[in-house]
Design a protein around this motif. Sequence first.
Motif, PDB file in Angstrom:
ATOM      1  N   ARG A 108       0.828  -1.201   0.000  1.00 22.62           N
ATOM      2  CA  ARG A 108       0.000   0.000   0.000  1.00 22.62           C
ATOM      3  C   ARG A 108       0.858   1.245   0.000  1.00 22.62           C
ATOM      4  O   ARG A 108       0.562   2.228  -0.670  1.00 22.62           O
ATOM      5  N   ASP A 109       1.954   1.214   0.756  1.00 22.04           N
ATOM      6  CA  ASP A 109       2.843   2.363   0.805  1.00 22.04           C
ATOM      7  C   ASP A 109       3.410   2.683  -0.567  1.00 22.04           C
ATOM      8  O   ASP A 109       3.468   3.841  -0.977  1.00 22.04           O
ATOM      9  N   GLN A 110       3.832   1.643  -1.283  1.00 16.48           N
ATOM     10  CA  GLN A 110       4.412   1.882  -2.590  1.00 16.48           C
ATOM     11  C   GLN A 110       3.362   2.391  -3.567  1.00 16.48           C
ATOM     12  O   GLN A 110       3.644   3.238  -4.409  1.00 16.48           O
ATOM     13  N   ASP A 111       2.127   1.872  -3.454  1.00 16.34           N
ATOM     14  CA  ASP A 111       1.059   2.374  -4.304  1.00 16.34           C
ATOM     15  C   ASP A 111       0.815   3.854  -4.050  1.00 16.34           C
ATOM     16  O   ASP A 111       0.660   4.646  -4.978  1.00 16.34           O
ATOM     17  N   THR A 127      14.233  16.088  14.343  1.00 17.75           N
ATOM     18  CA  THR A 127      13.650  15.456  15.537  1.00 17.75           C
ATOM     19  C   THR A 127      12.157  15.746  15.630  1.00 17.75           C
ATOM     20  O   THR A 127      11.377  14.889  16.055  1.00 17.75           O
ATOM     21  N   GLY A 128      11.754  16.938  15.206  1.00 21.00           N
ATOM     22  CA  GLY A 128      10.330  17.261  15.198  1.00 21.00           C
ATOM     23  C   GLY A 128       9.561  16.407  14.203  1.00 21.00           C
ATOM     24  O   GLY A 128       8.434  15.981  14.469  1.00 21.00           O
ATOM     25  N   GLY A 129      10.189  16.157  13.045  1.00 20.68           N
ATOM     26  CA  GLY A 129       9.558  15.295  12.057  1.00 20.68           C
ATOM     27  C   GLY A 129       9.367  13.887  12.586  1.00 20.68           C
ATOM     28  O   GLY A 129       8.310  13.273  12.413  1.00 20.68           O
ATOM     29  N   LEU A 130      10.402  13.359  13.237  1.00 19.76           N
ATOM     30  CA  LEU A 130      10.297  12.024  13.821  1.00 19.76           C
ATOM     31  C   LEU A 130       9.256  11.993  14.934  1.00 19.76           C
ATOM     32  O   LEU A 130       8.494  11.025  15.062  1.00 19.76           O
ATOM     33  N   ALA A 131       9.216  13.041  15.746  1.00 24.24           N
ATOM     34  CA  ALA A 131       8.243  13.093  16.838  1.00 24.24           C
ATOM     35  C   ALA A 131       6.821  13.092  16.285  1.00 24.24           C
ATOM     36  O   ALA A 131       5.938  12.399  16.811  1.00 24.24           O
ATOM     37  N   ALA A 132       6.588  13.870  15.229  1.00 23.04           N
ATOM     38  CA  ALA A 132       5.249  13.930  14.646  1.00 23.04           C
ATOM     39  C   ALA A 132       4.789  12.548  14.201  1.00 23.04           C
ATOM     40  O   ALA A 132       3.655  12.133  14.473  1.00 23.04           O
ATOM     41  N   VAL A 133       5.672  11.819  13.531  1.00 17.06           N
ATOM     42  CA  VAL A 133       5.296  10.508  13.001  1.00 17.06           C
ATOM     43  C   VAL A 133       5.158   9.477  14.114  1.00 17.06           C
ATOM     44  O   VAL A 133       4.131   8.805  14.243  1.00 17.06           O
ATOM     45  N   ALA A 151      -3.841   9.387   7.898  1.00 22.92           N
ATOM     46  CA  ALA A 151      -3.127  10.231   8.856  1.00 22.92           C
ATOM     47  C   ALA A 151      -1.627  10.229   8.575  1.00 22.92           C
ATOM     48  O   ALA A 151      -0.967  11.276   8.634  1.00 22.92           O
ATOM     49  N   LEU A 152      -1.079   9.062   8.257  1.00 21.19           N
ATOM     50  CA  LEU A 152       0.349   8.985   7.952  1.00 21.19           C
ATOM     51  C   LEU A 152       0.662   9.738   6.656  1.00 21.19           C
ATOM     52  O   LEU A 152       1.704  10.398   6.549  1.00 21.19           O
ATOM     53  N   ASP A 153      -0.244   9.655   5.673  1.00 23.96           N
ATOM     54  CA  ASP A 153      -0.065  10.429   4.446  1.00 23.96           C
ATOM     55  C   ASP A 153      -0.007  11.929   4.751  1.00 23.96           C
ATOM     56  O   ASP A 153       0.784  12.668   4.166  1.00 23.96           O
ATOM     57  N   LEU A 154      -0.880  12.384   5.650  1.00 25.22           N
ATOM     58  CA  LEU A 154      -0.889  13.802   6.023  1.00 25.22           C
ATOM     59  C   LEU A 154       0.450  14.221   6.635  1.00 25.22           C
ATOM     60  O   LEU A 154       0.985  15.296   6.329  1.00 25.22           O
ATOM     61  N   LEU A 155       0.981  13.375   7.504  1.00 27.04           N
ATOM     62  CA  LEU A 155       2.250  13.701   8.147  1.00 27.04           C
ATOM     63  C   LEU A 155       3.395  13.752   7.130  1.00 27.04           C
ATOM     64  O   LEU A 155       4.234  14.654   7.171  1.00 27.04           O
ATOM     65  N   ILE A 156       3.421  12.788   6.227  1.00 22.78           N
ATOM     66  CA  ILE A 156       4.480  12.766   5.216  1.00 22.78           C
ATOM     67  C   ILE A 156       4.317  13.955   4.269  1.00 22.78           C
ATOM     68  O   ILE A 156       5.313  14.580   3.863  1.00 22.78           O
ATOM     69  N   ALA A 157       3.080  14.292   3.937  1.00 18.28           N
ATOM     70  CA  ALA A 157       2.841  15.471   3.101  1.00 18.28           C
ATOM     71  C   ALA A 157       3.327  16.734   3.808  1.00 18.28           C
ATOM     72  O   ALA A 157       3.855  17.660   3.165  1.00 18.28           O
ATOM     73  N   GLY A 158       3.162  16.784   5.126  1.00 19.85           N
ATOM     74  CA  GLY A 158       3.656  17.940   5.880  1.00 19.85           C
ATOM     75  C   GLY A 158       5.166  18.045   5.838  1.00 19.85           C
ATOM     76  O   GLY A 158       5.722  19.144   5.713  1.00 19.85           O
ATOM     77  N   ILE A 159       5.848  16.901   5.945  1.00 22.19           N
ATOM     78  CA  ILE A 159       7.307  16.900   5.846  1.00 22.19           C
ATOM     79  C   ILE A 159       7.733  17.373   4.461  1.00 22.19           C
ATOM     80  O   ILE A 159       8.653  18.196   4.318  1.00 22.19           O
ATOM     81  N   GLU A 160       7.055  16.872   3.426  1.00 19.69           N
ATOM     82  CA  GLU A 160       7.380  17.289   2.061  1.00 19.69           C
ATOM     83  C   GLU A 160       7.120  18.769   1.864  1.00 19.69           C
ATOM     84  O   GLU A 160       7.890  19.467   1.191  1.00 19.69           O
ATOM     85  N   ALA A 161       6.021  19.280   2.442  1.00 13.10           N
ATOM     86  CA  ALA A 161       5.697  20.700   2.309  1.00 13.10           C
ATOM     87  C   ALA A 161       6.763  21.576   2.957  1.00 13.10           C
ATOM     88  O   ALA A 161       7.146  22.623   2.417  1.00 13.10           O
ATOM     89  N   LYS A 162       7.242  21.152   4.115  1.00  7.39           N
ATOM     90  CA  LYS A 162       8.307  21.897   4.779  1.00  7.39           C
ATOM     91  C   LYS A 162       9.557  21.949   3.912  1.00  7.39           C
ATOM     92  O   LYS A 162      10.230  22.971   3.804  1.00  7.39           O
ATOM     93  N   ARG A 163       9.873  20.826   3.296  1.00 11.64           N
ATOM     94  CA  ARG A 163      11.052  20.768   2.441  1.00 11.64           C
ATOM     95  C   ARG A 163      10.867  21.639   1.204  1.00 11.64           C
ATOM     96  O   ARG A 163      11.752  22.424   0.839  1.00 11.64           O
ATOM     97  N   GLU A 164       9.707  21.528   0.562  1.00 16.25           N
ATOM     98  CA  GLU A 164       9.457  22.274  -0.667  1.00 16.25           C
ATOM     99  C   GLU A 164       9.313  23.773  -0.408  1.00 16.25           C
ATOM    100  O   GLU A 164       9.481  24.574  -1.318  1.00 16.25           O
TER     101      GLU A 164
END
Length: 311
Positions: free
Chosen positions: A135-138, A205-211, A283-296
């Motif tokens: 599912r993750d890869q999809d 560390t904040g990214g890891l804490a969020a996840v 929920a995990l997708d939202l968190l990863i999207a947040g990490i990507e948004a911070k980077r972008e």
Amino acid sequence: MVTAADRAKGPARASVWLGGKVTRTRRTDQPAGLDLDKITAATVRLLDSEGLAKFSMRRLAAELGVTAMSVYWYVDTKDDLLELALDAVMGELALPGTDEDGGDQDRSGDRDQGRSVDRDQDRSGDRDQGQSVDRDQDRSGGQGAGDWRVQLRRLAAGYRSILVRHPWVSPLVGVFLNIGPHAVKFAAASQDVMRHADLPLRGQTGGLAAVFQFVYGFGTVEGHFRDRCARAGMTQDEYHRHAMGGMSEQPSLRRTFEQAQDVMAARGGDTVEEMRERDFDFALDLLIAGIEAKREAGEGPERGSAAADGH
């Protein structure tokens, strides 16, 4: 209460890994076949079957068929054993970079990853780590297993499975430092994955804490709910229907229940497992999207240094 005399002796030992007595060899008068690994494995079995509240050195000794004093030859206290058990189950996790991400399967005695997944399938219907990775890869657009998003989801799914299979783990997290060898490997793998996400050091560390704080909370509630259903002698779906039916009949809860129906219907899923999986994945997708948004947004390490130079 900690007395002045206690303080004078120095701070309480923070961890069995920081100077506690852990004896791996047996004395000649100790029962044949008894060793620390077997004691730790028996501790895990008892905690799984009877829970943290009922665990005692006396009960453990009875399980092993030895005297309590035989166990104390190997460790100082019950807390030492709880720490050892906590790290032992962390050894069930598949970490990026190991053979097929299967982990060191023999590092947990006879509780290898394959049997752990089998047990999880029995308790969780069709949910296993392999399907989670698919599912993750999809969801990641076909990104390979080496992509940080896939690896982060894999670590999150693995940590969740530990919390669900072993509900006694969550009350111990934070009580102990959790710096055993398996826990340290997990922490290092998580940090390495987050570095590949290109967040600045100050945000990793904040990214890891969020996840992982999310996973901790989600897995803790899931594990406790499973236990509650088992104690009631009901499946999760039966318990859910019973609870929802009771809520709908209570005047004080009826309005809230009716308002929640649209949200629950939109979520989809015919079973508790399916609904839970949808929530966890989203929920995990939202968190990863947040990490990507911070980077972008220009908060990655290279962009950050370029901005500091005025470019």
